[in-house]
Motif scaffolding. Sequence first.
Motif, PDB file in Angstrom:
ATOM      1  N   LEU A 131     -20.142  38.185   9.910  1.00 35.94           N
ATOM      2  CA  LEU A 131     -20.458  40.010   8.821  1.00 35.94           C
ATOM      3  C   LEU A 131     -20.159  38.835   7.108  1.00 35.94           C
ATOM      4  CD1 LEU A 131     -20.569  42.806   9.347  1.00 35.94           C
ATOM      5  CD2 LEU A 131     -18.187  42.760   9.207  1.00 35.94           C
ATOM      6  N   ASN A 132     -19.060  37.889   6.679  1.00 34.40           N
ATOM      7  CA  ASN A 132     -19.328  38.011   4.931  1.00 34.40           C
ATOM      8  C   ASN A 132     -20.773  36.998   4.332  1.00 34.40           C
ATOM      9  OD1 ASN A 132     -16.008  36.380   6.096  1.00 34.40           O
ATOM     10  ND2 ASN A 132     -16.363  38.546   5.470  1.00 34.40           N
ATOM     11  N   TYR A 133     -21.641  36.666   5.331  1.00 30.24           N
ATOM     12  CA  TYR A 133     -23.122  37.265   4.500  1.00 30.24           C
ATOM     13  C   TYR A 133     -23.610  38.236   3.654  1.00 30.24           C
ATOM     14  CZ  TYR A 133     -22.918  32.094   5.513  1.00 30.24           C
ATOM     15  OH  TYR A 133     -22.696  30.929   5.714  1.00 30.24           O
ATOM     16  N   LEU A 134     -22.567  39.177   4.749  1.00 30.32           N
ATOM     17  CA  LEU A 134     -23.167  40.961   4.245  1.00 30.32           C
ATOM     18  C   LEU A 134     -22.980  41.229   2.377  1.00 30.32           C
ATOM     19  CD1 LEU A 134     -23.503  43.116   7.380  1.00 30.32           C
ATOM     20  CD2 LEU A 134     -25.545  41.377   6.797  1.00 30.32           C
ATOM     21  N   LYS A 135     -23.569  41.273   1.762  1.00 27.72           N
ATOM     22  CA  LYS A 135     -22.747  41.254   0.409  1.00 27.72           C
ATOM     23  C   LYS A 135     -22.827  42.536  -0.528  1.00 27.72           C
ATOM     24  CE  LYS A 135     -26.041  38.133  -1.394  1.00 27.72           C
ATOM     25  NZ  LYS A 135     -27.211  37.178  -2.277  1.00 27.72           N
ATOM     26  N   ASN A 136     -23.194  43.161   0.328  1.00 25.18           N
ATOM     27  CA  ASN A 136     -22.253  44.926  -0.660  1.00 25.18           C
ATOM     28  C   ASN A 136     -22.059  45.289   1.182  1.00 25.18           C
ATOM     29  OD1 ASN A 136     -24.092  46.614   0.483  1.00 25.18           O
ATOM     30  ND2 ASN A 136     -26.036  45.026  -0.528  1.00 25.18           N
ATOM     31  N   GLU A 137     -21.534  46.647   0.377  1.00 23.13           N
ATOM     32  CA  GLU A 137     -20.608  47.531   1.177  1.00 23.13           C
ATOM     33  C   GLU A 137     -21.469  48.419   1.718  1.00 23.13           C
ATOM     34  OE1 GLU A 137     -18.488  52.009   0.485  1.00 23.13           O
ATOM     35  OE2 GLU A 137     -17.595  50.307  -1.024  1.00 23.13           O
ATOM     36  N   ASN A 138     -22.061  48.865   1.525  1.00 26.96           N
ATOM     37  CA  ASN A 138     -23.402  49.960   2.107  1.00 26.96           C
ATOM     38  C   ASN A 138     -24.694  49.160   3.505  1.00 26.96           C
ATOM     39  OD1 ASN A 138     -23.711  51.903   0.741  1.00 26.96           O
ATOM     40  ND2 ASN A 138     -25.412  51.087  -0.554  1.00 26.96           N
ATOM     41  N   ASP A 139     -24.337  47.470   3.143  1.00 28.42           N
ATOM     42  CA  ASP A 139     -24.818  46.373   4.289  1.00 28.42           C
ATOM     43  C   ASP A 139     -23.997  46.259   5.779  1.00 28.42           C
ATOM     44  OD1 ASP A 139     -27.295  45.755   3.343  1.00 28.42           O
ATOM     45  OD2 ASP A 139     -26.946  44.132   2.029  1.00 28.42           O
ATOM     46  N   VAL A 140     -22.120  46.620   4.991  1.00 25.57           N
ATOM     47  CA  VAL A 140     -21.672  46.011   5.732  1.00 25.57           C
ATOM     48  C   VAL A 140     -21.680  47.646   6.865  1.00 25.57           C
ATOM     49  CG1 VAL A 140     -19.009  46.175   6.999  1.00 25.57           C
ATOM     50  CG2 VAL A 140     -19.636  44.491   4.716  1.00 25.57           C
ATOM     51  N   LYS A 141     -21.627  48.813   5.745  1.00 20.29           N
ATOM     52  CA  LYS A 141     -21.771  50.086   6.783  1.00 20.29           C
ATOM     53  C   LYS A 141     -22.649  50.344   8.167  1.00 20.29           C
ATOM     54  CE  LYS A 141     -18.753  53.055   3.236  1.00 20.29           C
ATOM     55  NZ  LYS A 141     -19.124  54.083   1.870  1.00 20.29           N
ATOM     56  N   LYS A 142     -24.078  49.575   7.687  1.00 19.60           N
ATOM     57  CA  LYS A 142     -24.832  49.502   8.049  1.00 19.60           C
ATOM     58  C   LYS A 142     -24.763  48.978   9.321  1.00 19.60           C
ATOM     59  CE  LYS A 142     -28.830  49.352   5.765  1.00 19.60           C
ATOM     60  NZ  LYS A 142     -30.037  48.726   5.141  1.00 19.60           N
ATOM     61  N   THR A 143     -24.264  47.785   9.369  1.00 18.72           N
ATOM     62  CA  THR A 143     -23.702  47.588  10.787  1.00 18.72           C
ATOM     63  C   THR A 143     -23.279  47.642  11.060  1.00 18.72           C
ATOM     64  OG1 THR A 143     -24.722  44.908   8.919  1.00 18.72           O
ATOM     65  CG2 THR A 143     -23.110  45.017  11.424  1.00 18.72           C
ATOM     66  N   PHE A 144     -22.203  48.525  11.083  1.00 21.57           N
ATOM     67  CA  PHE A 144     -21.248  48.923  12.132  1.00 21.57           C
ATOM     68  C   PHE A 144     -21.712  50.262  12.412  1.00 21.57           C
ATOM     69  CE2 PHE A 144     -17.445  47.464   9.603  1.00 21.57           C
ATOM     70  CZ  PHE A 144     -17.534  46.088   9.941  1.00 21.57           C
ATOM     71  N   LYS A 145     -22.542  50.622  11.667  1.00 24.51           N
ATOM     72  CA  LYS A 145     -23.492  52.452  12.897  1.00 24.51           C
ATOM     73  C   LYS A 145     -23.985  51.145  14.414  1.00 24.51           C
ATOM     74  CE  LYS A 145     -23.487  55.058   8.660  1.00 24.51           C
ATOM     75  NZ  LYS A 145     -24.248  55.758   7.664  1.00 24.51           N
ATOM     76  N   ASN A 146     -25.150  50.321  13.029  1.00 24.03           N
ATOM     77  CA  ASN A 146     -26.014  49.837  14.155  1.00 24.03           C
ATOM     78  C   ASN A 146     -24.797  49.322  15.872  1.00 24.03           C
ATOM     79  OD1 ASN A 146     -28.244  49.566  12.873  1.00 24.03           O
ATOM     80  ND2 ASN A 146     -28.124  48.275  12.186  1.00 24.03           N
ATOM     81  N   MET A 147     -23.997  48.614  15.616  1.00 26.25           N
ATOM     82  CA  MET A 147     -22.796  48.007  15.942  1.00 26.25           C
ATOM     83  C   MET A 147     -22.925  49.608  17.515  1.00 26.25           C
ATOM     84  SD  MET A 147     -22.591  45.136  15.917  1.00 26.25           S
ATOM     85  CE  MET A 147     -24.339  45.384  15.998  1.00 26.25           C
ATOM     86  N   PHE A 148     -22.251  50.641  16.455  1.00 23.06           N
ATOM     87  CA  PHE A 148     -21.646  52.010  16.892  1.00 23.06           C
ATOM     88  C   PHE A 148     -22.667  51.901  18.142  1.00 23.06           C
ATOM     89  CE2 PHE A 148     -20.979  55.913  17.471  1.00 23.06           C
ATOM     90  CZ  PHE A 148     -19.006  56.263  17.812  1.00 23.06           C
ATOM     91  N   GLN A 149     -24.191  52.279  18.131  1.00 17.52           N
ATOM     92  CA  GLN A 149     -24.668  53.229  18.472  1.00 17.52           C
ATOM     93  C   GLN A 149     -25.062  52.021  19.636  1.00 17.52           C
ATOM     94  OE1 GLN A 149     -26.650  55.562  17.962  1.00 17.52           O
ATOM     95  NE2 GLN A 149     -24.819  56.438  16.267  1.00 17.52           N
ATOM     96  N   LEU A 150     -25.621  50.536  19.819  1.00 20.68           N
ATOM     97  CA  LEU A 150     -25.799  50.089  20.665  1.00 20.68           C
ATOM     98  C   LEU A 150     -24.405  49.915  21.804  1.00 20.68           C
ATOM     99  CD1 LEU A 150     -26.715  46.947  18.489  1.00 20.68           C
ATOM    100  CD2 LEU A 150     -27.923  48.236  19.722  1.00 20.68           C
ATOM    101  N   LEU A 151     -23.350  50.460  21.604  1.00 21.59           N
ATOM    102  CA  LEU A 151     -21.727  50.431  21.911  1.00 21.59           C
ATOM    103  C   LEU A 151     -21.998  51.180  23.126  1.00 21.59           C
ATOM    104  CD1 LEU A 151     -19.061  48.759  19.846  1.00 21.59           C
ATOM    105  CD2 LEU A 151     -20.403  47.889  21.396  1.00 21.59           C
ATOM    106  N   GLU A 152     -21.369  51.169  24.408  1.00 18.37           N
ATOM    107  CA  GLU A 152     -20.631  52.823  25.456  1.00 18.37           C
ATOM    108  C   GLU A 152     -20.187  53.181  25.189  1.00 18.37           C
ATOM    109  OE1 GLU A 152     -19.123  50.637  29.772  1.00 18.37           O
ATOM    110  OE2 GLU A 152     -20.978  50.607  29.314  1.00 18.37           O
ATOM    111  N   ALA A 153     -19.356  54.408  25.519  1.00 20.69           N
ATOM    112  CA  ALA A 153     -18.609  55.140  25.064  1.00 20.69           C
ATOM    113  C   ALA A 153     -17.082  54.347  25.328  1.00 20.69           C
ATOM    114  CB  ALA A 153     -18.457  56.301  26.039  1.00 20.69           C
ATOM    115  N   GLY A 154     -16.377  53.606  24.928  1.00 21.42           N
ATOM    116  CA  GLY A 154     -14.949  52.967  25.291  1.00 21.42           C
ATOM    117  C   GLY A 154     -15.644  51.639  25.290  1.00 21.42           C
ATOM    118  N   GLY A 155     -16.741  50.931  24.000  1.00 19.06           N
ATOM    119  CA  GLY A 155     -16.712  49.737  24.064  1.00 19.06           C
ATOM    120  C   GLY A 155     -16.021  48.963  23.062  1.00 19.06           C
ATOM    121  N   VAL A 156     -15.924  48.243  22.900  1.00 18.73           N
ATOM    122  CA  VAL A 156     -15.317  47.397  22.090  1.00 18.73           C
ATOM    123  C   VAL A 156     -16.367  46.647  21.399  1.00 18.73           C
ATOM    124  CG1 VAL A 156     -14.748  45.339  23.009  1.00 18.73           C
ATOM    125  CG2 VAL A 156     -13.005  46.119  21.467  1.00 18.73           C
ATOM    126  N   LEU A 157     -15.533  46.628  19.678  1.00 19.00           N
ATOM    127  CA  LEU A 157     -16.760  45.389  18.860  1.00 19.00           C
ATOM    128  C   LEU A 157     -15.477  45.183  18.491  1.00 19.00           C
ATOM    129  CD1 LEU A 157     -18.996  44.674  16.583  1.00 19.00           C
ATOM    130  CD2 LEU A 157     -17.688  46.631  14.831  1.00 19.00           C
TER     131      LEU A 157
END
Length: 247
Positions: A108-134
């Motif tokens: 994750l440290n290869y993402l160099k700005n806040e927006n890229d990190v936020k976009k990645t977290f949103k993607n992770m949220f969409q890919l997880l089932e309810a109760g899933g863990v990141l």
Amino acid sequence: MIYQGFAGVYDELMTHAPYEEWVQWIKQFIEPNTNIIDVGCGTGEISLRLAEHGHTVTGVDLSEEMLALAQQKAQAQHQSIQFLHQDMRELEGFDEVFKAAVICCDSLNYLKNENDVKKTFKNMFQLLEAGGVLLFDVHTPYKMERVFPGSTYADQDEEISYIWQSEQGDDLYSVIHELSFFVKDGDMYQRYDETHEQRTFTFDEYASFLKSAGFECIEVTADFTNESPRESAERYFISAKKSKTIV
């Protein structure tokens, strides 16, 4: 973020990486036979270990060379792992949801700005089932400011030698890694040069980014322990959950 000639010698350079410690940390948060997406999977070392423990794994990485090596390993070990060439900031085309998503080895440290990190977290949220863990780990600000800058790492053996120098980057909590490595090719050595840039944020910032993506139950430990980070901690291990409650 794209590895070039580096992919071919990456495993040699990472010989002493504590992959099994990553796996043991992940196993604290997941049940047996969990389906997991391993984002930034590299050459597949953690994906393979998770598969060996009985989990169903999908690996994702930006480097086609890394993925080719990961696929070769999976075939050699008779493991059925799907490896996909995608950017963690732009994940798409998944027909299933996962019980767990992991981003290991400071990918994750290869993402160099806040927006890229936020976009990645949103993607992770969409890919997880309810109760899933990141689950992910990142370098701490302490490591970026006090450990990496001015450091030189080197190693040499008969087949591969390298010099790794790190310096402060332009952004807060960022570093630039300059790598030169020499790979034996017959009676000659081929030289490869790589520049890798990394950036991190404080835990409070990561927690804020995770909350904005919808995550809750955000916790942090440090340095492969179950202890809260000390001032001199070098690696955060962060977990977050997607609520089981559908709003």
